[in-house]
Design a protein around this motif. Structure first.
Motif, mmCIF file in Angstrom:
data_model
loop_
_atom_site.group_PDB
_atom_site.id
_atom_site.type_symbol
_atom_site.label_atom_id
_atom_site.label_comp_id
_atom_site.label_asym_id
_atom_site.label_seq_id
_atom_site.Cartn_x
_atom_site.Cartn_y
_atom_site.Cartn_z
ATOM 1 N N ARG A 1 -0.046 -3.753 1.452
ATOM 2 C CA ARG A 1 -0.690 -4.167 1.722
ATOM 3 C C ARG A 1 -1.882 -4.824 1.885
ATOM 4 N NH1 ARG A 1 -2.543 -1.496 7.664
ATOM 5 N NH2 ARG A 1 -5.235 -2.663 8.258
ATOM 6 N N SER A 2 -2.793 -4.713 0.945
ATOM 7 C CA SER A 2 -3.698 -5.813 0.426
ATOM 8 C C SER A 2 -4.396 -4.863 -0.967
ATOM 9 C CB SER A 2 -5.158 -5.444 1.082
ATOM 10 O OG SER A 2 -5.975 -4.767 1.781
ATOM 11 N N PHE B 1 -4.012 -0.374 -1.598
ATOM 12 C CA PHE B 1 -3.999 -0.165 0.530
ATOM 13 C C PHE B 1 -2.967 -0.322 0.536
ATOM 14 C CE2 PHE B 1 -5.524 1.871 3.106
ATOM 15 C CZ PHE B 1 -5.490 0.931 4.427
ATOM 16 N N THR C 1 1.124 5.313 4.753
ATOM 17 C CA THR C 1 -0.127 6.410 4.432
ATOM 18 C C THR C 1 -1.449 6.525 4.774
ATOM 19 O OG1 THR C 1 -0.287 5.541 1.803
ATOM 20 C CG2 THR C 1 1.100 7.213 2.754
ATOM 21 N N TYR C 2 -1.736 4.576 4.437
ATOM 22 C CA TYR C 2 -3.167 3.827 4.816
ATOM 23 C C TYR C 2 -4.454 4.707 3.544
ATOM 24 C CZ TYR C 2 -1.240 1.681 8.427
ATOM 25 O OH TYR C 2 -0.599 1.662 10.292
ATOM 26 N N LYS C 3 -3.876 4.961 2.462
ATOM 27 C CA LYS C 3 -4.543 5.271 1.399
ATOM 28 C C LYS C 3 -4.906 3.870 0.091
ATOM 29 C CE LYS C 3 -1.585 7.645 -0.983
ATOM 30 N NZ LYS C 3 -1.525 9.160 -1.877
ATOM 31 N N TYR C 4 -6.001 4.258 -0.295
ATOM 32 C CA TYR C 4 -6.098 3.446 -1.414
ATOM 33 C C TYR C 4 -5.933 4.168 -2.786
ATOM 34 C CZ TYR C 4 -9.448 1.266 1.721
ATOM 35 O OH TYR C 4 -9.770 0.187 2.624
ATOM 36 N N PHE D 1 -6.692 3.888 -6.974
ATOM 37 C CA PHE D 1 -7.728 2.632 -7.727
ATOM 38 C C PHE D 1 -6.961 2.325 -9.226
ATOM 39 C CE2 PHE D 1 -11.386 1.401 -5.703
ATOM 40 C CZ PHE D 1 -11.500 2.541 -4.304
#
Lengths: 111, 112
Positions: free
Chosen positions: A31-32, A92, A96-99, A101
């Motif tokens: 997403r980003s 992102f 699941t809307y998680k990052y 890293f």
């Protein structure tokens, strides 16, 4: 498995040099992509990129995203000792809307 | 003053004891996250919550527990089941629908 890979792992330069930090990713539901600077404690936000080919700039820092080749770069021109930090890249994901890293690039700028 | 607060800044505990790390935000953000950072490594996701009374496991949830009873608060308990709990713990929050995540100052936990 989703992953974000940063390179180089560490870098030592002299003041005034220009550096390019790399972030590649293999992620489903991208997403980003975000860049953070971490000096000693909490990461601070630098850029968020969502569209290919559009450069984001803030002073001597700039970043661009290539969604076809799945990578981003962070450029720092005319480096200063205050740029010494760990630079983190995160992706992102929607769904699941998680990052996710990367391990970070440790930059040291010598006077 | 708006922001994310974590307390305490430093925490020392004996092996075998449970410990709870506090994270509070007054930014009215919906989503909150807990990360663990070990020396020379990036951030690994422990738990996250998109809304009150709901949370999901991250990549390294074993040995940790959370609750999200209020929008402002997302405490993390490090249980005695966590085999190597000494680390730097970061809490973060994110407003909807923006993707930018903001971090608290962190808690450094040392288990003796």
């Amino acid at each position: 498995e989703d992953k974000v890979v940063q390179s180089p792992l560490s870098l030592v330069v002299h003041e005034g040099d220009t550096v390019t930090l790399n972030c590649s990713y293999e992620v489903t539901n991208f997403r980003s992509l975000l860049w953070y600077k971490q000096e000693k404690k909490a990461p601070t936000f630098l850029f968020m990129l969502t569209s290919s080919g559009i450069e984001k700039k803030s002073g001597r820092l700039s970043s661009i995203l290539d969604k076809k080749e799945l990578f981003s770069i962070l450029n720092i021109t005319a480096t200063q000792t205050g740029d010494s930090a760990v630079y983190l890249c995160a992706v992102f994901t929607s769904g699941t809307y998680k990052y996710i890293f990367g391990t970070g690039t440790r930059l040291k700028v010598l006077a | 003053d708006g922001g994310i607060t974590q307390s305490p800044k430093y925490l020392f505990r004996k092996e075998g004891q449970n410990v709870t790390l506090s994270c509070e935000q007054n930014l009215n953000h919906d989503a909150m996250y807990w990360y663990r950072q070990d020396p020379g490594q990036g951030l690994r996701l422990i738990y996250y919550s998109q809304i009150v009374n709901d949370f999901q496991k991250g990549d390294i949830a074993e040995g940790y527990s959370v609750s999200r009873e209020k929008k402002e608060s997302f405490p993390l308990t490090v249980t005695s089941a966590q085999k190597n709990p000494t680390a730097f713990y970061l809490c973060a929050s994110k407003p909807s629908p923006v993707d930018t995540q903001y971090f608290g100052p962190g808690t450094r936990l040392t288990v003796l």
